[in-house]
Design a protein around this motif. Structure first.
Motif, short mmCIF file in Angstrom:
data_model
loop_
_atom_site.label_atom_id
_atom_site.label_comp_id
_atom_site.label_asym_id
_atom_site.label_seq_id
_atom_site.Cartn_x
_atom_site.Cartn_y
_atom_site.Cartn_z
N GLY A 18 0.79 -1.22 0.00
CA GLY A 18 0.00 0.00 0.00
C GLY A 18 0.83 1.27 0.00
N ASP A 38 6.78 -4.55 9.21
CA ASP A 38 5.40 -4.98 8.95
C ASP A 38 5.19 -6.32 9.67
N PRO A 185 -9.38 8.82 0.03
CA PRO A 185 -9.45 7.44 -0.42
C PRO A 185 -8.29 7.10 -1.36
N1 LIG Z 1 -5.98 3.66 1.71
C1 LIG Z 1 -6.69 4.71 2.11
O1 LIG Z 1 -7.76 5.04 1.53
C2 LIG Z 1 -6.20 5.57 3.25
C3 LIG Z 1 -6.83 6.79 3.50
C4 LIG Z 1 -6.41 7.58 4.56
C5 LIG Z 1 -5.36 7.15 5.35
N2 LIG Z 1 -4.76 5.95 5.09
C6 LIG Z 1 -3.67 5.55 5.98
O2 LIG Z 1 -2.52 5.21 5.23
C7 LIG Z 1 -1.74 4.27 5.96
C8 LIG Z 1 -1.41 3.10 5.07
O3 LIG Z 1 -2.64 2.46 4.72
P1 LIG Z 1 -2.80 1.60 3.39
O4 LIG Z 1 -4.03 2.05 2.73
O5 LIG Z 1 -1.53 1.53 2.66
O6 LIG Z 1 -3.14 0.19 4.09
P2 LIG Z 1 -2.69 -1.28 3.68
O7 LIG Z 1 -3.61 -2.15 4.46
O8 LIG Z 1 -2.62 -1.43 2.20
O9 LIG Z 1 -1.22 -1.36 4.25
C9 LIG Z 1 -0.99 -1.32 5.62
C10 LIG Z 1 0.24 -2.12 5.93
O10 LIG Z 1 0.34 -2.19 7.36
C11 LIG Z 1 0.57 -3.53 7.75
N3 LIG Z 1 0.01 -3.76 9.07
C12 LIG Z 1 -1.29 -3.75 9.44
N4 LIG Z 1 -1.40 -4.06 10.73
C13 LIG Z 1 -0.14 -4.25 11.21
C14 LIG Z 1 0.39 -4.60 12.47
N5 LIG Z 1 -0.39 -4.84 13.54
N6 LIG Z 1 1.74 -4.69 12.60
C15 LIG Z 1 2.55 -4.48 11.55
N7 LIG Z 1 2.10 -4.18 10.31
C16 LIG Z 1 0.76 -4.06 10.15
C17 LIG Z 1 -0.11 -4.37 6.69
O11 LIG Z 1 0.42 -5.70 6.65
C18 LIG Z 1 0.15 -3.58 5.42
O12 LIG Z 1 1.37 -3.96 4.81
C19 LIG Z 1 -2.56 3.90 7.20
O13 LIG Z 1 -2.14 4.64 8.31
C20 LIG Z 1 -3.96 4.30 6.81
O14 LIG Z 1 -4.76 4.59 7.91
C21 LIG Z 1 -5.15 5.15 4.06
#
Ligand SMILES: NC(=O)c1ccc[n+]([C@@H]2O[C@H](COP(=O)([O-])OP(=O)(O)OC[C@H]3O[C@@H](n4cnc5c(N)ncnc54)[C@H](O)[C@@H]3O)[C@@H](O)[C@H]2O)c1
Length: 262
Positions: A18, A38, A185
């Motif tokens: 991500g 991770d 998003p």
């Molecule tokens: N995708 C969106 O629409 C969006 C929007 C606003 C904010 N965000 C923020 O962006 C950041 C990244 O989100 P993303 O969309 O890439 O999510 P994602 O789920 O694609 O990636 C998150 C990563 O964190 C890892 N992870 C989750 N729980 C974990 C844990 N307990 N210990 C270690 N690793 C863990 C997962 O394995 C994954 O590789 C987050 O903080 C999320 O809240 C995302």
């Protein structure tokens, strides 16, 4: 444009996929050495293998626990070194309202979405302060400034992360600048995984997955659509670079959300 990141050392939490992986890749492409952590070891190894640049390291840890974060911090410091640049990225959204979120769900969100950033920063930022041009980027969410009823436990932690960003910016600048990004998003597994946001919207709207995404874009007034992780990464890399050298304690939207004045 040279962002002057060659030879810098960066640490990105939640870097196996991500937005985190996009940030790690963008930093590596700028010539930084990058460490990622991770809990998904398979994805983490695959992600690390894609990173080019000045070297990389990866650490498997559950970042939703104090001991997991402590182990990750020690492993990064021992195997990689104290970073110059820190990205508190890891996070996970829920699907609850005030009326439905249990104590356990609040607690889980607190541990991962807020305390991982606090614990990682508490460990590294005082050590980073000895460096020049050190910087932190905290990955919050557009929900932090534009609350919705769901997911309340996630949005509340992302709002708290903005407060922590300001507090750290006051404490550690000019040695370490601290800023936040607020993605709207963004197309990652947060959306696409089984039970993720697309499935939740499909359930809420009573449509198929494609229809749910289309309706969401209309309902949320998102003329730009859903962002790519790379779009968020570009902003983060800029905020970590000396090109943003007088920006501190700020929070920037990225991803097309245009509601609100701030
Ligand atoms: N995708 C969106 O629409 C969006 C929007 C606003 C904010 N965000 C923020 O962006 C950041 C990244 O989100 P993303 O969309 O890439 O999510 P994602 O789920 O694609 O990636 C998150 C990563 O964190 C890892 N992870 C989750 N729980 C974990 C844990 N307990 N210990 C270690 N690793 C863990 C997962 O394995 C994954 O590789 C987050 O903080 C999320 O809240 C995302």
């Amino acid at each position: 444009m040279d962002l002057h990141l060659t030879g810098r050392r960066a640490y990105v939490t939640g870097g196996a996929g991500g937005i985190g992986l996009a940030i790690a890749a963008a930093l590596a492409a700028e010539g930084a050495a990058v460490a990622i952590s991770d809990h998904d070891e398979v994805a983490l190894r695959a992600a690390a293998a894609t990173l080019t640049g000045a070297g990389h390291a990866f650490v498997t840890a559950d970042l939703a626990t104090s001991w997991g974060v402590a182990a990750a911090n020690a492993a990064v410091e021992d195997g990689f070194g104290v970073p110059d640049l820190l990205v508190n990225n890891v996070g996970r959204s829920g699907n609850e309202s005030v009326g439905t979120a249990t104590d356990e769900q609040w607690s889980d969100s607190f541990e991962l979405n807020l305390m991982c950033a606090v614990r990682t920063s508490r460990y590294f930022v005082p050590r980073m302060a000895a460096r020049t041009d050190a910087a932190v980027a905290n990955v919050s969410s557009d929900l932090a400034k534009q609350p919705e009823s769901v997911p309340v436990e996630y949005g509340a932690m992302k709002a708290a992360l903005l407060y922590v960003t300001k507090a750290m910016a006051l404490d550690y600048a000019p040695g370490v600048r601290v800023n936040a990004v607020l993605p709207g998003p963004t197309w990652t597994t947060l959306w696409t995984r089984p039970g993720g946001l697309v499935d939740q919207l499909a359930g809420q709207y009573g449509t198929d997955r494609d229809g749910a995404v289309r309706r969401y874009l209309t309902d949320r007034h998102l003329p730009m659509g859903i962002a790519t992780p790379g779009a968020v990464a570009s902003l983060v890399v800029y905020l970590l670079s000396p090109m943003s050298g007088f920006i501190n304690g700020s929070a920037y939207d990225v991803g097309g959300t245009v509601r609100g004045l701030l």
